[in-house]
Design a protein around this motif. Structure first.
Motif, PDB file in Angstrom:
ATOM      1  N   UNK A  78       0.842  -1.191   0.000  1.00 44.52           N
ATOM      2  CA  UNK A  78       0.000   0.000   0.000  1.00 44.52           C
ATOM      3  C   UNK A  78       0.883   1.248   0.000  1.00 44.52           C
ATOM      4  N   UNK A  79       0.377   2.346  -0.559  1.00 43.77           N
ATOM      5  CA  UNK A  79       1.161   3.587  -0.605  1.00 43.77           C
ATOM      6  C   UNK A  79       1.078   4.367   0.711  1.00 43.77           C
ATOM      7  N   UNK A  80       1.415   3.689   1.799  1.00 43.82           N
ATOM      8  CA  UNK A  80       1.293   4.269   3.133  1.00 43.82           C
ATOM      9  C   UNK A  80       2.535   3.916   3.930  1.00 43.82           C
ATOM     10  N   UNK A  81       2.987   4.862   4.752  1.00 41.35           N
ATOM     11  CA  UNK A  81       4.135   4.650   5.605  1.00 41.35           C
ATOM     12  C   UNK A  81       3.802   5.192   6.993  1.00 41.35           C
ATOM     13  N   UNK A  82       4.159   4.457   8.049  1.00 37.30           N
ATOM     14  CA  UNK A  82       3.949   4.938   9.418  1.00 37.30           C
ATOM     15  C   UNK A  82       5.282   4.964  10.144  1.00 37.30           C
ATOM     16  N   UNK A  97       3.021   8.662  19.366  1.00 38.03           N
ATOM     17  CA  UNK A  97       2.283   9.031  18.158  1.00 38.03           C
ATOM     18  C   UNK A  97       2.798   8.219  16.971  1.00 38.03           C
ATOM     19  N   UNK A  98       1.987   8.192  15.927  1.00 40.07           N
ATOM     20  CA  UNK A  98       2.384   7.634  14.637  1.00 40.07           C
ATOM     21  C   UNK A  98       2.206   8.737  13.603  1.00 40.07           C
ATOM     22  N   UNK A  99       3.249   9.004  12.834  1.00 39.85           N
ATOM     23  CA  UNK A  99       3.168   9.927  11.712  1.00 39.85           C
ATOM     24  C   UNK A  99       2.890   9.059  10.491  1.00 39.85           C
ATOM     25  N   UNK A 100       1.726   9.258   9.877  1.00 39.60           N
ATOM     26  CA  UNK A 100       1.290   8.421   8.762  1.00 39.60           C
ATOM     27  C   UNK A 100       1.324   9.252   7.480  1.00 39.60           C
ATOM     28  N   UNK A 101       2.032   8.735   6.480  1.00 32.20           N
ATOM     29  CA  UNK A 101       2.142   9.415   5.191  1.00 32.20           C
ATOM     30  C   UNK A 101       1.469   8.577   4.115  1.00 32.20           C
ATOM     31  N   UNK A 116       1.058  12.709  -0.856  1.00 33.70           N
ATOM     32  CA  UNK A 116      -0.360  12.984  -1.079  1.00 33.70           C
ATOM     33  C   UNK A 116      -1.005  13.594   0.152  1.00 33.70           C
ATOM     34  N   UNK A 117      -0.732  13.049   1.343  1.00 28.19           N
ATOM     35  CA  UNK A 117      -1.341  13.529   2.578  1.00 28.19           C
ATOM     36  C   UNK A 117      -0.490  13.084   3.756  1.00 28.19           C
ATOM     37  N   UNK A 118      -0.658  13.773   4.895  1.00 25.27           N
ATOM     38  CA  UNK A 118       0.092  13.439   6.103  1.00 25.27           C
ATOM     39  C   UNK A 118      -0.817  13.577   7.321  1.00 25.27           C
ATOM     40  N   UNK A 119      -0.667  12.645   8.251  1.00 25.65           N
ATOM     41  CA  UNK A 119      -1.509  12.619   9.448  1.00 25.65           C
ATOM     42  C   UNK A 119      -0.648  12.291  10.662  1.00 25.65           C
ATOM     43  N   UNK A 120      -1.120  12.731  11.827  1.00 29.66           N
ATOM     44  CA  UNK A 120      -0.518  12.327  13.089  1.00 29.66           C
ATOM     45  C   UNK A 120      -1.631  11.706  13.925  1.00 29.66           C
ATOM     46  N   UNK A 121      -1.360  10.494  14.422  1.00 27.09           N
ATOM     47  CA  UNK A 121      -2.312   9.788  15.278  1.00 27.09           C
ATOM     48  C   UNK A 121      -1.692   9.583  16.647  1.00 27.09           C
ATOM     49  N   UNK A 122      -2.466   9.862  17.668  1.00 25.89           N
ATOM     50  CA  UNK A 122      -2.066   9.565  19.042  1.00 25.89           C
ATOM     51  C   UNK A 122      -2.375   8.087  19.287  1.00 25.89           C
ATOM     52  N   UNK A 149       7.984  18.650  15.100  1.00 27.25           N
ATOM     53  CA  UNK A 149       7.274  18.171  13.918  1.00 27.25           C
ATOM     54  C   UNK A 149       7.163  19.350  12.967  1.00 27.25           C
ATOM     55  N   UNK A 150       7.537  19.128  11.716  1.00 26.82           N
ATOM     56  CA  UNK A 150       7.502  20.182  10.705  1.00 26.82           C
ATOM     57  C   UNK A 150       6.622  19.706   9.552  1.00 26.82           C
ATOM     58  N   UNK A 151       5.586  20.464   9.236  1.00 22.97           N
ATOM     59  CA  UNK A 151       4.744  20.194   8.081  1.00 22.97           C
ATOM     60  C   UNK A 151       5.404  20.847   6.881  1.00 22.97           C
ATOM     61  N   UNK A 152       5.809  20.033   5.898  1.00 23.82           N
ATOM     62  CA  UNK A 152       6.423  20.542   4.675  1.00 23.82           C
ATOM     63  C   UNK A 152       5.345  20.654   3.607  1.00 23.82           C
TER      64      UNK A 152
END
Length: 190
Positions: A78-82, A97-101, A116-122, A149-152
């Motif tokens: 899948x095109x997802x990375x944690x 936390x998990x930084x999910x891309x 495509x998108x970026x998320x942070x999950x507790x 944490x830096x949002x690019x």
């Protein structure tokens, strides 16, 4: 083909290839390499981890366009990375936390950004998660740098069409006690 007719064609092809080049250089399709400070596996002792595809699919706040790309499109993956860490800049108790891309598997071009998108999950001990930050702007990703944490985000020149970014700019994220929020202009990252 004569040299006189072929030269403009070659020049046009060269301009098309280089005109929308991304400053970061050539990228190879496949799993993205971690950027910034290397992130550790799930926080020590807890062993907390998630199935990022399942979490994104079950999150009612995730956009339909993002959920549509959650198919095995990178070969068999899948095109997802944690990436897992204790949230930087949070005083007191560690905050796992998990930084999910979510990314696009093909080559990056002006009109098709790799990120495509970026998320942070507790992450919680009982296995549930809570989304505490989201960016679904094409080209967005979250990095960890200097314990922040830096949002690019892609950067575009004024008065030019938003087709080819000339680079990117970073926005610090800070914990407000309940979620990560973008830092206000002129404020430091805590």
């Amino acid at each position: 083909m004569s040299v006189k007719r072929g030269f403009p064609l070659i020049l046009l092809l060269f301009a098309l290839i280089t005109g929308c080049a991304v400053d970061s250089g050539v990228r190879v399709a496949g799993k993205p390499e971690p950027v910034g400070i290397p992130l550790a596996p799930p926080p020590s002792g807890a062993g907390l981890s998630i199935d990022p595809v399942r979490v994104l699919r079950e999150d009612a706040g995730i956009g339909v366009k993002i959920k549509a790309v959650l198919t095995p499109s990178c070969g068999t993956s899948y095109p997802v990375n944690a990436q897992y860490l204790n949230a930087p800049g949070v005083p007191g108790t560690p905050l796992p936390i998990a930084v999910v891309s979510v990314f696009h598997c093909g080559p990056e071009t002006c009109t098709m950004r790799r990120d495509v998108a970026a998320y942070v999950y507790r992450l919680f001990e009982d296995g549930h998660t809570e989304r505490v930050f989201a960016s679904e702007e094409p080209g967005s990703r979250i990095e960890v740098a200097k314990q922040m944490l830096i949002l690019q985000l892609p950067a575009y020149r004024a008065n030019e069409p938003a087709i080819c970014p000339f680079g990117e700019h970073g926005v610090g994220l800070r914990w407000d006690g309940a979620q990560f929020v973008e830092n206000e202009v002129g404020k430091g990252v805590s």
